[in-house]
Design an enzyme around this catalytic site. Sequence first.
Site, mmCIF file in Angstrom:
data_model
loop_
_atom_site.group_PDB
_atom_site.id
_atom_site.type_symbol
_atom_site.label_atom_id
_atom_site.label_comp_id
_atom_site.label_asym_id
_atom_site.label_seq_id
_atom_site.Cartn_x
_atom_site.Cartn_y
_atom_site.Cartn_z
ATOM 1 N N ASP A 105 24.047 45.244 43.507
ATOM 2 C CA ASP A 105 24.391 44.801 44.867
ATOM 3 C C ASP A 105 25.885 44.462 45.008
ATOM 4 O OD1 ASP A 105 24.678 42.549 43.446
ATOM 5 O OD2 ASP A 105 23.036 41.431 44.385
ATOM 6 N N ASP A 159 27.486 41.608 45.109
ATOM 7 C CA ASP A 159 28.016 40.635 44.150
ATOM 8 C C ASP A 159 28.266 41.279 42.798
ATOM 9 O OD1 ASP A 159 27.996 38.668 45.997
ATOM 10 O OD2 ASP A 159 26.078 37.785 45.363
ATOM 11 N N ASP A 167 24.403 43.418 38.615
ATOM 12 C CA ASP A 167 23.451 43.921 39.600
ATOM 13 C C ASP A 167 24.044 45.064 40.409
ATOM 14 O OD1 ASP A 167 21.361 42.267 38.966
ATOM 15 O OD2 ASP A 167 22.145 40.610 40.185
ATOM 16 N N GLU A 181 26.429 39.062 34.025
ATOM 17 C CA GLU A 181 26.634 37.981 34.987
ATOM 18 C C GLU A 181 25.319 37.233 35.182
ATOM 19 O OE1 GLU A 181 29.031 36.589 36.429
ATOM 20 O OE2 GLU A 181 28.453 35.831 38.392
#
Length: 662
Positions: A516, A518, A514, A441
Amino acid sequence: MNETNEKNENAGMNAATDAQYGAEQIQVLEGLDPVRKRPGMYIGSTSIDGLHHLVYEIVDNAIDEALAGYCTEIKVEILPDNIIRVTDNGRGIPTGIHPTEGISAATVVYTVLHAGGKFGGGGYKVSGGLHGVGASVVNALSEWLEITVKDGQNIHFQHFDRGEYKEQLKVIGQTEETGTMVTFKADAEIFETTVYDYETLLKRMREQAFLNAGIRIVFSDLRDEADPKREVLHYEGGIREFVEHIRSVRGHEPIGDVIYVSGTQDDSFAEVAMQYNDSYNECIMSFANNIHTKDGGSHETGFKNALTKVINDYGRRFGKLKENEKLSGDDVREGLIAIISVKLTECEFEGQTKGRLGNPQVRPFVEKMLQEKLMSYFEMNPAVAGEIMDKCLAARRAREAAKNARETARRKTAMESASLPGKLADCSEHGVANTEIYIVEGDSAGGSAKGGRDRRYQAILPLWGKMLNVEKARIDRVYGNEKLMPVVTALGTGIGEDFNLEKLRYEKVIIMADADVDGCHIRTLLLTFFFRYMKPLIENGNVYIAQPPLFKVERDTKAKKYEAVRYAFSDEERDRYIEELKTSEDGKTFKLLVQRYKGLGEMDSDQLWETTMNPETRTILRVKMEDAIKADEIISILMGDKVLPRKDYIEKYAKTVSNLDI
Ligand code: 1YM
């Protein structure tokens, strides 16, 4: 009372008329050494699945006693220190002296492999695939195990260590009650872990309670004194309530009532519960003798054939379908939850993981039973039948739209000479073996990945554009989605009905996002997409999740000799590396630089290679689909349009929610 219980009560009567049965008819085959030598042969594996298997084996014996009509309640407890205790109020395992072995029958059941005289035909041997060998296997694989049997007069007790005993079964008190209690601690020398997972056991206990209507299982987890858990699992409605449960967990709106049909033929019993809902998913679960047949088999085929036929016949008879129109299996199963449960005297399980029911005679039995009874249900409930017809017709229209979209997409690809997506940085190797594609991404992370990769066998596909939530869309919208189509083209397999695993262009498909929220989102979305449209890719184990580190711990030194870098994947690991690096072997202390990576984009190409992409040093997690149903459920809850179940789920699993998808 439903027919299951009637049937099983008969089985119980047979046993009861033969009073000395327990002590005499046990076949004696061999000792327990082979079990400890090759545990996997007996319980599948020594992973957590094998560990849970121990509990299922003991509980199965208690369930058999309940199905025989002698036991009303089964208590299953996880005690502190991961000790398991299962208690029933049945007749108690026979304690009489076994005629050839010269020891108590209960001791034989727990120390001799294949001791299971109670399963010599007559009635269903409903539980377990091990045909009654379960108890001795559990004993062999337990550090210790104790049985306590109450026979209405005496309390008998025996202790075992790793399947062996020093003292015979002995009387330790008097009682007017009857029942069996088995307590054991799994052997840490055998199992990779001896820590039970509450949710997994709960799910299984609940499933057994649904499949055996009326049985009462009280399940508790007492490991954490501050937070004891207890569930009473008791469903008079049996598999009807199972269907209801699945629907409400997923938060779908029902269409019509739960339809229930059952029937018997010779010694076989079959029952089906089903209900439509407003989703596009199909959830069919089948069981044979209470064992989940995750790959279906003859009972499931019989069900599917009958459903397609009845709905088509009904549609035609009542003018909902024109003569030349036909609803497909997929059309009639869209938005359907169904449970199929059969009970047979002897099950043949087939396939690599024994997840499919063989028994060819079961297909026509289930098919005929369902055809007759479902048709008469529809005739008597025309309003429900009408709603179901409308739902199936809508599914058919959507499928036609999808077909058109697919053909357009095919023509388009043909015209563009099947070109690969422009942003794909392909690998140079031509074969599939050992090649990998990283789906990344973000353009900056994509850039680092392209710079860092080994271009011979690693391809990079950066994602861009707006992601489609596939849970909320039918297949026609997937074609043409700017984010998903490059993935489809790069993998080369096609999707849905067109999917062909042999066309897969890489051995490993690695999602790199990632750590996190998202990143979690994009991971879940991609997995949903793979799950729904490229399921064999997950089943075949081709999908992986990259694990980028969260921290870099580094010594602040210019001296080559002392230079040291560590990458940590958790807070604990970071702290461990800080301890490890702060002093050198010769006692010199260092200042440390601890960097937190907020995203993949913060790593340069070399770092990304070293931490996340180099096969020598990286960690990647293979996405498993041991339980497609579970993945489906989570995906429905997390991605569907009902907010409440999602909120419940996230609250319940707030701590682990980031790991859900792996
Ligand atoms: C907590 C586990 O094992 N209960 C249990 C087991 C048996 C009986 C009753 C039983 C069965 C029969 C007759 C029969 C078993 N007996 C045998 C064997 N709970 C638990 N409760 N009398 C009692 O099937 O005829 C094996 S299991 F082989 F000894 F009969």
